[in-house]
Motif scaffolding. Sequence first.
Motif, PDB file in Angstrom:
ATOM      1  N   ALA A  14      -8.653  26.791  -7.038  1.00  0.00           N
ATOM      2  CA  ALA A  14      -9.287  27.960  -8.062  1.00  0.00           C
ATOM      3  C   ALA A  14      -9.095  29.413  -7.574  1.00  0.00           C
ATOM      4  O   ALA A  14      -8.447  29.515  -6.332  1.00  0.00           O
ATOM      5  N   HIS A  15      -9.486  30.232  -8.134  1.00  0.00           N
ATOM      6  CA  HIS A  15      -8.941  31.511  -7.897  1.00  0.00           C
ATOM      7  C   HIS A  15     -10.235  32.718  -8.349  1.00  0.00           C
ATOM      8  O   HIS A  15     -10.570  32.390  -9.367  1.00  0.00           O
ATOM      9  N   ARG A  16     -10.422  33.740  -7.796  1.00  0.00           N
ATOM     10  CA  ARG A  16     -11.106  35.070  -8.418  1.00  0.00           C
ATOM     11  C   ARG A  16     -10.601  36.330  -7.939  1.00  0.00           C
ATOM     12  O   ARG A  16     -10.360  36.212  -6.775  1.00  0.00           O
ATOM     13  N   GLU A  17     -10.518  37.129  -9.144  1.00  0.00           N
ATOM     14  CA  GLU A  17     -10.159  38.586  -8.599  1.00  0.00           C
ATOM     15  C   GLU A  17     -11.549  39.103  -7.781  1.00  0.00           C
ATOM     16  O   GLU A  17     -12.514  38.815  -8.190  1.00  0.00           O
ATOM     17  N   ALA A  61     -17.461  26.463 -12.435  1.00  0.00           N
ATOM     18  CA  ALA A  61     -16.338  27.555 -12.358  1.00  0.00           C
ATOM     19  C   ALA A  61     -16.550  28.509 -13.529  1.00  0.00           C
ATOM     20  O   ALA A  61     -16.754  29.465 -13.336  1.00  0.00           O
ATOM     21  N   ALA A  62     -16.980  27.954 -14.759  1.00  0.00           N
ATOM     22  CA  ALA A  62     -17.233  28.701 -15.959  1.00  0.00           C
ATOM     23  C   ALA A  62     -18.411  29.550 -15.691  1.00  0.00           C
ATOM     24  O   ALA A  62     -18.562  30.765 -16.057  1.00  0.00           O
ATOM     25  N   GLY A  65     -17.822  32.248 -13.032  1.00  0.00           N
ATOM     26  CA  GLY A  65     -16.797  33.245 -13.273  1.00  0.00           C
ATOM     27  C   GLY A  65     -15.706  32.980 -12.585  1.00  0.00           C
ATOM     28  O   GLY A  65     -14.726  33.942 -12.268  1.00  0.00           O
ATOM     29  N   ARG A  66     -15.293  31.813 -11.993  1.00  0.00           N
ATOM     30  CA  ARG A  66     -14.135  31.487 -11.117  1.00  0.00           C
ATOM     31  C   ARG A  66     -13.294  30.972 -12.005  1.00  0.00           C
ATOM     32  O   ARG A  66     -13.265  30.292 -13.060  1.00  0.00           O
ATOM     33  N   THR A  67     -11.831  31.108 -11.681  1.00  0.00           N
ATOM     34  CA  THR A  67     -10.708  30.552 -12.453  1.00  0.00           C
ATOM     35  C   THR A  67     -10.496  29.216 -11.839  1.00  0.00           C
ATOM     36  O   THR A  67      -9.668  29.223 -10.735  1.00  0.00           O
ATOM     37  N   LEU A  69      -7.827  26.235 -11.359  1.00  0.00           N
ATOM     38  CA  LEU A  69      -6.173  26.186 -11.771  1.00  0.00           C
ATOM     39  C   LEU A  69      -6.130  24.872 -11.894  1.00  0.00           C
ATOM     40  O   LEU A  69      -5.311  24.625 -12.879  1.00  0.00           O
TER      41      LEU A  69
END
Length: 265
Positions: A14-17, A61-62, A65-67, A69
């Motif tokens: 996963a990823h987050r800005e 994740a939703a 607010g995490r993406t 992958l």
Amino acid sequence: MPLPEYELFALRYAHREARRAEHFVGGDPHDGPMPMAYYIWVISGAGRIVLVDCGFDAEVAARRGRTLLQTPTELLTLLDIDPAVVPDLVLTHLHYDHVGNLDLFPSAMFHLQEPELHYAVGRHMRHPYLRAAFEVEDVVALVRLNYAGRVRLHNGVVPLYPGITLHPAPGHSAALQFVQVNTKRGLVVLASDATHFYENMESGRPFTVVVDTAGTLESYDCLRLAAASPEHIIPGHDPLVMDRYPAPSPALKGLIVRLDVPPVG
Ligand SMILES: [Zn+2]
């Protein structure tokens, strides 16, 4: 007998800005973008598979607010590992991004430092700030697993198998543990959140989620003592890990890297 030399992988699920100021206690004078990566890790060799942490699921994740992958279990199958038969799963600590998929590992024995569980069910969890990084359903699931005889609660430095050692490093959470692994390039340390980014440790500025600031600073020294060199320390959330280490195959580029070989970037 010489210690086994394990293969070691980081799997980015996963990823987050994010911004630099979010990652250092006291903020950052040069605020700018600083994204965060989310990993699980695989130790493989000598006929055994040890998984380190198991990530979060799509619902969490939703909501946070995490993406996502790839799901952690999808990534494991890319390495030909069947989650259903993984025998050992080390939980570095009980924050949501490390323990969110416990039910997907029905054969696993879970390894945790005992004070981490006490903390997660204890008096401090009434404070929203301190419980924010925990998901109550994950904590309850672990309590149920303990009642089913599937949790090993450790206290202190513990050899899990020859060449795989668990080290407590409280600070970010009450009883976080990191994992020291013997590889053909020497002792590599999976720091998990003992240092989120290379820069937390290198600049001596802890990440913003912290139970004990002094303990976090001390744990940077524990990481250095346990690793063959500072280059052998793998931070828990740094996207640079994906740049510095090679993928096991071209098809896995951007998802999985090998940590038992020297950095390339
Ligand atoms: Zn984390």
